[in-house]
Motif scaffolding. Sequence first.
Motif, PDB file in Angstrom:
ATOM      1  N   LYS A  19       0.821  -1.218   0.000  1.00  0.00           N
ATOM      2  CA  LYS A  19       0.000   0.000   0.000  1.00  0.00           C
ATOM      3  C   LYS A  19       0.850   1.261   0.000  1.00  0.00           C
ATOM      4  CE  LYS A  19      -4.218  -1.890   1.930  1.00  0.00           C
ATOM      5  NZ  LYS A  19      -5.268  -1.731   2.933  1.00  0.00           N
ATOM      6  N   TYR A  23       0.309   0.155  -4.650  1.00  0.00           N
ATOM      7  CA  TYR A  23       0.006  -1.026  -5.452  1.00  0.00           C
ATOM      8  C   TYR A  23      -1.256  -1.710  -4.944  1.00  0.00           C
ATOM      9  CZ  TYR A  23       4.919  -1.041  -7.127  1.00  0.00           C
ATOM     10  OH  TYR A  23       6.131  -0.736  -7.679  1.00  0.00           O
ATOM     11  N   SER A  24      -2.083  -2.127  -5.876  1.00  0.00           N
ATOM     12  CA  SER A  24      -3.167  -3.045  -5.542  1.00  0.00           C
ATOM     13  C   SER A  24      -2.565  -4.442  -5.457  1.00  0.00           C
ATOM     14  CB  SER A  24      -4.229  -3.012  -6.648  1.00  0.00           C
ATOM     15  OG  SER A  24      -3.666  -3.497  -7.865  1.00  0.00           O
ATOM     16  N   GLN A  25      -3.337  -5.379  -4.968  1.00  0.00           N
ATOM     17  CA  GLN A  25      -2.855  -6.757  -4.961  1.00  0.00           C
ATOM     18  C   GLN A  25      -2.546  -7.209  -6.384  1.00  0.00           C
ATOM     19  OE1 GLN A  25      -5.854  -9.082  -2.937  1.00  0.00           O
ATOM     20  NE2 GLN A  25      -4.992  -8.633  -0.917  1.00  0.00           N
ATOM     21  N   GLN A  26      -3.392  -6.820  -7.324  1.00  0.00           N
ATOM     22  CA  GLN A  26      -3.185  -7.215  -8.718  1.00  0.00           C
ATOM     23  C   GLN A  26      -1.909  -6.610  -9.286  1.00  0.00           C
ATOM     24  OE1 GLN A  26      -5.179  -9.478 -10.654  1.00  0.00           O
ATOM     25  NE2 GLN A  26      -3.206  -9.387 -11.693  1.00  0.00           N
ATOM     26  N   LYS A  27      -1.658  -5.345  -8.995  1.00  0.00           N
ATOM     27  CA  LYS A  27      -0.453  -4.676  -9.495  1.00  0.00           C
ATOM     28  C   LYS A  27       0.810  -5.359  -8.952  1.00  0.00           C
ATOM     29  CE  LYS A  27       1.991  -1.179 -11.214  1.00  0.00           C
ATOM     30  NZ  LYS A  27       2.144  -0.930 -12.629  1.00  0.00           N
ATOM     31  N   GLN A  36      -2.798 -13.000  -8.493  1.00  0.00           N
ATOM     32  CA  GLN A  36      -3.342 -12.088  -7.487  1.00  0.00           C
ATOM     33  C   GLN A  36      -3.830 -12.870  -6.282  1.00  0.00           C
ATOM     34  OE1 GLN A  36      -6.925 -11.756  -6.800  1.00  0.00           O
ATOM     35  NE2 GLN A  36      -6.587 -10.191  -5.236  1.00  0.00           N
TER      36      GLN A  36
END
Length: 81
Positions: A19, A23-27, A36
């Motif tokens: 975070k 970043y997202s989890q996907q990123k 992911q």
Amino acid sequence: MKNPAGLQVFANRLRLLRKSRGYSQQKLADIANVEQSTIKRIELCQLAPTLDLLISLSRALALEVRDLVDDPAITSSDSEV
């Protein structure tokens, strides 16, 4: 699981680092070349990362592996072997 408290600390550390980079989890998964669902399972303490996964995550976060796991709660086991 040998060290559930350590896994929880690692999960929180990974989430914080992810975070803090926006970043997202996907990123993070895309950069680390993992699914992911792998990131999600680690952050939910459902998966203990392997060495290969730690290396991929550290590279994706531009860190050394030791910076991901540098906490006594992560590196210590609950009981002596």
